[in-house]
Design an enzyme around this catalytic site. Sequence first.
Site, PDB file in Angstrom:
ATOM      1  N   THR A 151       0.854  -1.186   0.000  1.00 18.78           N
ATOM      2  CA  THR A 151       0.000   0.000   0.000  1.00 18.78           C
ATOM      3  C   THR A 151       0.885   1.229   0.000  1.00 18.78           C
ATOM      4  O   THR A 151       1.910   1.240   0.669  1.00 18.78           O
ATOM      5  CB  THR A 151      -0.839   0.022   1.296  1.00 18.78           C
ATOM      6  OG1 THR A 151      -1.708  -1.095   1.274  1.00 18.78           O
ATOM      7  CG2 THR A 151      -1.633   1.310   1.435  1.00 18.78           C
ATOM      8  N   ARG A 179     -13.532  -8.056  -0.272  1.00 16.81           N
ATOM      9  CA  ARG A 179     -12.584  -8.048   0.857  1.00 16.81           C
ATOM     10  C   ARG A 179     -11.978  -6.647   1.002  1.00 16.81           C
ATOM     11  O   ARG A 179     -11.582  -6.013   0.044  1.00 16.81           O
ATOM     12  CB  ARG A 179     -11.491  -9.082   0.586  1.00 16.81           C
ATOM     13  CG  ARG A 179     -10.377  -9.123   1.655  1.00 16.81           C
ATOM     14  CD  ARG A 179      -9.213  -8.238   1.292  1.00 16.81           C
ATOM     15  NE  ARG A 179      -8.129  -8.323   2.266  1.00 16.81           N
ATOM     16  CZ  ARG A 179      -7.142  -7.438   2.351  1.00 16.81           C
ATOM     17  NH1 ARG A 179      -7.102  -6.412   1.540  1.00 16.81           N
ATOM     18  NH2 ARG A 179      -6.205  -7.587   3.248  1.00 16.81           N
ATOM     19  N   GLY A 181      -9.144  -4.349   3.314  1.00 16.74           N
ATOM     20  CA  GLY A 181      -8.024  -4.432   4.256  1.00 16.74           C
ATOM     21  C   GLY A 181      -8.032  -3.275   5.234  1.00 16.74           C
ATOM     22  O   GLY A 181      -9.058  -2.632   5.471  1.00 16.74           O
ATOM     23  N   ASP A 182      -6.862  -3.006   5.797  1.00 13.96           N
ATOM     24  CA  ASP A 182      -6.744  -1.943   6.797  1.00 13.96           C
ATOM     25  C   ASP A 182      -6.677  -0.545   6.184  1.00 13.96           C
ATOM     26  O   ASP A 182      -6.956   0.446   6.859  1.00 13.96           O
ATOM     27  CB  ASP A 182      -5.444  -2.145   7.593  1.00 13.96           C
ATOM     28  CG  ASP A 182      -4.244  -2.107   6.651  1.00 13.96           C
ATOM     29  OD1 ASP A 182      -4.224  -2.912   5.697  1.00 13.96           O
ATOM     30  OD2 ASP A 182      -3.363  -1.259   6.823  1.00 13.96           O
TER      31      ASP A 182
HETATM   32  C1  SD4 Z   1      -4.355  -4.621   2.557  1.00 17.35           C
HETATM   33  N1  SD4 Z   1      -2.628  -3.366   3.677  1.00 17.35           N
HETATM   34  O1  SD4 Z   1      -5.273  -4.514   1.767  1.00 17.35           O
HETATM   35  C2  SD4 Z   1      -3.144  -3.732   2.379  1.00 17.35           C
HETATM   36  C3  SD4 Z   1      -2.171  -4.397   1.484  1.00 17.35           C
HETATM   37  C4  SD4 Z   1      -0.754  -4.038   1.711  1.00 17.35           C
HETATM   38  O2  SD4 Z   1       1.453  -4.637   1.799  1.00 17.35           O
HETATM   39  O3  SD4 Z   1      -0.384  -3.014   2.156  1.00 17.35           O
HETATM   40  N2  SD4 Z   1       0.169  -4.912   1.533  1.00 17.35           N
HETATM   41  O4  SD4 Z   1      -4.343  -5.455   3.465  1.00 17.35           O
END
Ligand code: SD4
Length: 291
Positions: A151, A179, A181-182
């Site tokens: 990210t 889905r 993520g954070d």
């Molecule tokens: C997620 N944090 O969607 C993101 C992906 C990411 O290194 O940063 N990966 O979970």
Amino acid sequence: MTYGTIATWRMAHEGVIKATELLKKQKSAGDAVETLINRVEAYPYYKSVGYGGLPNEQGVVEMDAAFMNGDDLAIGAVAGIQNVKHAVSVARKLSKLHFNSFRVGEGATRYAIQNDFEMVNMLTPRAKKIWQNRLLEIQEKKLDPYDGHDTVGAITLDQQGSMAAATSTSGLFMKKPGRIGDSPLSGSGFYVDSEVGGAAATGLGEDLMKGCLSYEIVRLMAEGRTPQQACDQAVYPFIEKLQKRYGKAGEFSLVAMNKAGAWGVATNVEFTFSVGNDKQVPVILMANPGP
Ligand code: SD4
């Protein structure tokens, strides 16, 4: 006057250069962070952010992004948005709303269309080929869907003392449709308070959000820790906690900057990041897994 920016991964470097130029010219932290992230979103060869990002298991690119203003703590976010070139710009516009400021899926995409954001087919031929090859590989061997995903997350501090934070990602490659993520979740993927500082995360969202680590880092800075102390104290004990309970922890990397422009980082993988400020030209740095 002090100004500065820190952002995750090598891919952010050109954006950090641009953001630092803007900050030097007394532009706002919000403009600088949006410009930084837009650069990464527009580049077709970054496989995990914006145009060229890898799709979900059905071949659909679903993006997550967020923007936070450290002055009024306003937050805008989108998740599972499709066909929008600059998801973070949509998030920034949403941050101006008091209600309905976090939109997902169709509602997020529709908002972008209605507000004249640039629409584009985000699945490049290159990303499609990678997805098709992975489908074949998955049929042959059992593969972990979490593979090489990053990210872009950034914090900016402007000469007026305002701060901003933003993130943008296509999330996990081969994720299930819907889905999230954070990265669009305040406190987990990002947090910023101009009176203290900010933090942003990259890594396995499912694990990152268990710890609300971006908020925890800002909280520790508010208690007087330096950004590096706050990163160390928030991240490594939490990784240990996950290891104790699950036997393992996902990949985690967090960056932080305080209101004085000092920065810190904590990671459990080899991690590149970029920093620019009034004291030095922007540089790409590497952090080794700690502590
Ligand atoms: C997620 N944090 O969607 C993101 C992906 C990411 O290194 O940063 N990966 O979970």
